[in-house]
Scaffold this motif. Sequence first.
Motif, mmCIF file in Angstrom:
data_model
loop_
_atom_site.group_PDB
_atom_site.id
_atom_site.type_symbol
_atom_site.label_atom_id
_atom_site.label_comp_id
_atom_site.label_asym_id
_atom_site.label_seq_id
_atom_site.Cartn_x
_atom_site.Cartn_y
_atom_site.Cartn_z
ATOM 1 N N SER A 293 -5.968 -3.096 -11.861
ATOM 2 C CA SER A 293 -5.307 -4.126 -11.060
ATOM 3 C C SER A 293 -3.820 -3.814 -11.043
ATOM 4 O O SER A 293 -3.244 -3.419 -12.066
ATOM 5 C CB SER A 293 -5.526 -5.520 -11.657
ATOM 6 N N ILE A 294 -3.211 -4.001 -9.889
ATOM 7 C CA ILE A 294 -1.795 -3.713 -9.705
ATOM 8 C C ILE A 294 -1.138 -4.925 -9.065
ATOM 9 O O ILE A 294 -1.713 -5.553 -8.166
ATOM 10 C CB ILE A 294 -1.598 -2.458 -8.826
ATOM 11 N N ARG A 295 0.074 -5.225 -9.544
ATOM 12 C CA ARG A 295 0.883 -6.297 -8.965
ATOM 13 C C ARG A 295 2.101 -5.675 -8.278
ATOM 14 O O ARG A 295 2.766 -4.813 -8.842
ATOM 15 C CB ARG A 295 1.365 -7.265 -10.035
ATOM 16 N N LEU B 252 1.091 -1.951 -13.185
ATOM 17 C CA LEU B 252 -0.304 -2.037 -13.588
ATOM 18 C C LEU B 252 -0.474 -3.286 -14.442
ATOM 19 O O LEU B 252 0.225 -3.459 -15.440
ATOM 20 C CB LEU B 252 -0.669 -0.786 -14.385
ATOM 21 N N THR B 253 -1.378 -4.192 -14.052
ATOM 22 C CA THR B 253 -1.585 -5.428 -14.814
ATOM 23 C C THR B 253 -2.858 -5.391 -15.642
ATOM 24 O O THR B 253 -2.953 -6.071 -16.661
ATOM 25 C CB THR B 253 -1.628 -6.659 -13.887
ATOM 26 N N ARG C 200 0.421 6.734 -17.002
ATOM 27 C CA ARG C 200 1.887 6.685 -17.048
ATOM 28 C C ARG C 200 2.459 5.657 -16.074
ATOM 29 O O ARG C 200 3.668 5.431 -16.037
ATOM 30 C CB ARG C 200 2.474 8.065 -16.756
ATOM 31 N N LEU C 201 1.581 5.004 -15.307
ATOM 32 C CA LEU C 201 2.022 3.967 -14.375
ATOM 33 C C LEU C 201 2.689 2.836 -15.164
ATOM 34 O O LEU C 201 2.205 2.456 -16.235
ATOM 35 C CB LEU C 201 0.800 3.440 -13.613
ATOM 36 N N ASN C 202 3.800 2.306 -14.635
ATOM 37 C CA ASN C 202 4.487 1.191 -15.297
ATOM 38 C C ASN C 202 3.521 0.038 -15.507
ATOM 39 O O ASN C 202 2.793 -0.337 -14.588
ATOM 40 C CB ASN C 202 5.677 0.709 -14.458
ATOM 41 N N ARG C 203 3.549 -0.519 -16.718
ATOM 42 C CA ARG C 203 2.681 -1.643 -17.049
ATOM 43 C C ARG C 203 3.479 -2.939 -17.071
ATOM 44 O O ARG C 203 4.622 -2.970 -17.513
ATOM 45 C CB ARG C 203 2.010 -1.413 -18.401
ATOM 46 N N SER C 204 2.846 -3.995 -16.630
ATOM 47 C CA SER C 204 3.486 -5.305 -16.609
ATOM 48 C C SER C 204 3.583 -5.846 -18.033
ATOM 49 O O SER C 204 2.883 -5.385 -18.941
ATOM 50 C CB SER C 204 2.677 -6.267 -15.741
ATOM 51 N N GLU C 205 4.433 -6.841 -18.207
ATOM 52 C CA GLU C 205 4.567 -7.486 -19.530
ATOM 53 C C GLU C 205 3.257 -8.153 -19.938
ATOM 54 O O GLU C 205 2.961 -8.247 -21.121
ATOM 55 C CB GLU C 205 5.690 -8.507 -19.509
ATOM 56 N N ALA D 127 0.830 -1.202 0.000
ATOM 57 C CA ALA D 127 0.000 0.000 0.000
ATOM 58 C C ALA D 127 0.867 1.256 0.000
ATOM 59 O O ALA D 127 0.591 2.211 -0.746
ATOM 60 C CB ALA D 127 -0.932 0.005 1.216
ATOM 61 N N GLN D 128 1.923 1.264 0.779
ATOM 62 C CA GLN D 128 2.818 2.418 0.813
ATOM 63 C C GLN D 128 3.492 2.615 -0.544
ATOM 64 O O GLN D 128 3.601 3.742 -1.040
ATOM 65 C CB GLN D 128 3.867 2.259 1.915
ATOM 66 N N ALA D 129 3.925 1.520 -1.172
ATOM 67 C CA ALA D 129 4.561 1.616 -2.496
ATOM 68 C C ALA D 129 3.582 2.183 -3.519
ATOM 69 O O ALA D 129 3.956 3.019 -4.349
ATOM 70 C CB ALA D 129 5.068 0.246 -2.932
ATOM 71 N N ARG D 130 2.318 1.750 -3.460
ATOM 72 C CA ARG D 130 1.293 2.281 -4.374
ATOM 73 C C ARG D 130 1.131 3.774 -4.204
ATOM 74 O O ARG D 130 1.079 4.530 -5.175
ATOM 75 C CB ARG D 130 -0.064 1.604 -4.107
ATOM 76 N N ILE D 131 1.034 4.212 -2.951
ATOM 77 C CA ILE D 131 0.826 5.631 -2.658
ATOM 78 C C ILE D 131 2.022 6.456 -3.129
ATOM 79 O O ILE D 131 1.858 7.535 -3.694
ATOM 80 C CB ILE D 131 0.546 5.837 -1.150
ATOM 81 N N VAL D 132 3.222 5.961 -2.928
ATOM 82 C CA VAL D 132 4.424 6.669 -3.374
ATOM 83 C C VAL D 132 4.418 6.812 -4.897
ATOM 84 O O VAL D 132 4.676 7.899 -5.428
ATOM 85 C CB VAL D 132 5.708 5.953 -2.892
ATOM 86 N N VAL D 133 4.113 5.738 -5.605
ATOM 87 C CA VAL D 133 4.106 5.779 -7.078
ATOM 88 C C VAL D 133 3.013 6.721 -7.580
ATOM 89 O O VAL D 133 3.252 7.541 -8.468
ATOM 90 C CB VAL D 133 3.949 4.364 -7.662
ATOM 91 N N LEU D 134 1.814 6.623 -7.022
ATOM 92 C CA LEU D 134 0.736 7.524 -7.435
ATOM 93 C C LEU D 134 1.106 8.974 -7.159
ATOM 94 O O LEU D 134 0.862 9.852 -7.993
ATOM 95 C CB LEU D 134 -0.574 7.149 -6.732
ATOM 96 N N ASP D 135 1.720 9.215 -6.014
ATOM 97 C CA ASP D 135 2.143 10.566 -5.655
ATOM 98 C C ASP D 135 3.135 11.117 -6.684
ATOM 99 O O ASP D 135 3.017 12.265 -7.110
ATOM 100 C CB ASP D 135 2.765 10.557 -4.260
#
Length: 134
Positions: A81-83, A70-71, A124-129, A21-29
């Motif tokens: 969905s996020i992994r 982002l998956t 712009r969130l990184n997308r999974s393969e 959850a913290q990693a998600r918030i940091v990336v979104l921020d």
Amino acid sequence: MWSHLDANMHMRHSAYADFAAQARIVVLDRLGLDLKAFQHLRIGPILFREELVYLREVGINEHLKVTVELTKSRPDGSRWSIRHEVFREDGVKAAVINVDGAWLDLGKRKLTGLTDELVEQFNRLNRSEDYEEI
């Protein structure tokens, strides 16, 4: 940290979810989807599902790396969905956390979408393969 340990002296199950959850918030921020923007629009992220797969133990004082990808997503970013993958400092993958979520209108308590500007930033969130549009 000591507070992250369980009776077996390894990281407790719910601490993995906290780190994700913290990693998600940091990336979104970093993308501009920060607390200030959410407060202004009176929206916030909400989870429907959280799945944790534990692979290896994590001990006290270990440094962790948590990835965010982002998956799945609707084109407008309204559902997603996020992994997360949690790696120990020795590079060993310790856990995988998958979450499904959306955006909640905090006043109406109903699902909502993002503004056009925030959709652009969210995309712009990184997308999974294995990313797929839903």
